[in-house]
Write an enzyme that holds these catalytic residues in place. Sequence first.
Site, PDB file in Angstrom:
ATOM      1  CG  MET A  47      -1.938  -1.144   1.184  1.00  0.00           C
ATOM      2  SD  MET A  47      -2.890  -1.225  -0.351  1.00  0.00           S
ATOM      3  CE  MET A  47      -3.751  -2.757  -0.105  1.00  0.00           C
ATOM      4  CG  MET A  53       5.675   2.478   5.354  1.00  0.00           C
ATOM      5  SD  MET A  53       5.831   1.509   6.880  1.00  0.00           S
ATOM      6  CE  MET A  53       6.418  -0.043   6.259  1.00  0.00           C
ATOM      7  CD  GLU A  54       8.760   5.422   1.305  1.00  0.00           C
ATOM      8  OE1 GLU A  54       7.985   5.203   0.370  1.00  0.00           O
ATOM      9  OE2 GLU A  54       8.355   5.801   2.434  1.00  0.00           O
ATOM     10  CG  ASP A 110      24.919 -11.510   2.397  1.00  0.00           C
ATOM     11  OD1 ASP A 110      24.912 -12.758   2.453  1.00  0.00           O
ATOM     12  OD2 ASP A 110      25.335 -10.881   1.401  1.00  0.00           O
TER      13      ASP A 110
END
Length: 161
Positions: free
Chosen positions: A75, A115-116, A130
């Site tokens: 969204m 959200m970014e 990682d």
Amino acid sequence: MSEFSHWNEKGRPKMVDISQKDETKRTAVAQSTIVLKKELYDAIQNAQIKKGDPLQVAQIAGIMAAKKTPDLIPMCHPIHITGVDFHFEYTEAGDGYELIIQAEVSCKGNTGVEMEALTAVSAAALTFYDMCKAVDKSMIIKDTYLLSKTGGKNGDYIAGK
């Protein structure tokens, strides 16, 4: 179902229309923390991570993730991000260290960049993991949250206030 902003009159998901919202400068700062062993911290400080500098790669991954947020979060509106920056800080914690990752994202638009910013620090933390997992698979990514946001109709927000 009409009481939910992201559901249409038939009870199905929708992206809300933000065209009537005021365009303002908006910023958001998010933070994530990684717990790591002293041996990993020492390896990073001595440039002994075989994949390269984990902070540089994490920062690039975080910037890329901020730009791709609408592709990941259904969204979220595609927005024109005007800036993304990172701050990394190691602190001693117990018998090891914590890496505090902060991302600040800004735009001038009709919707916020919370959200970014959250996506940016999440991707940066995962990328750091990682890059370093050959030395320390026991790293813990924790406490990812919004520190602050500015702009928009709801005004400013600062965590804990």
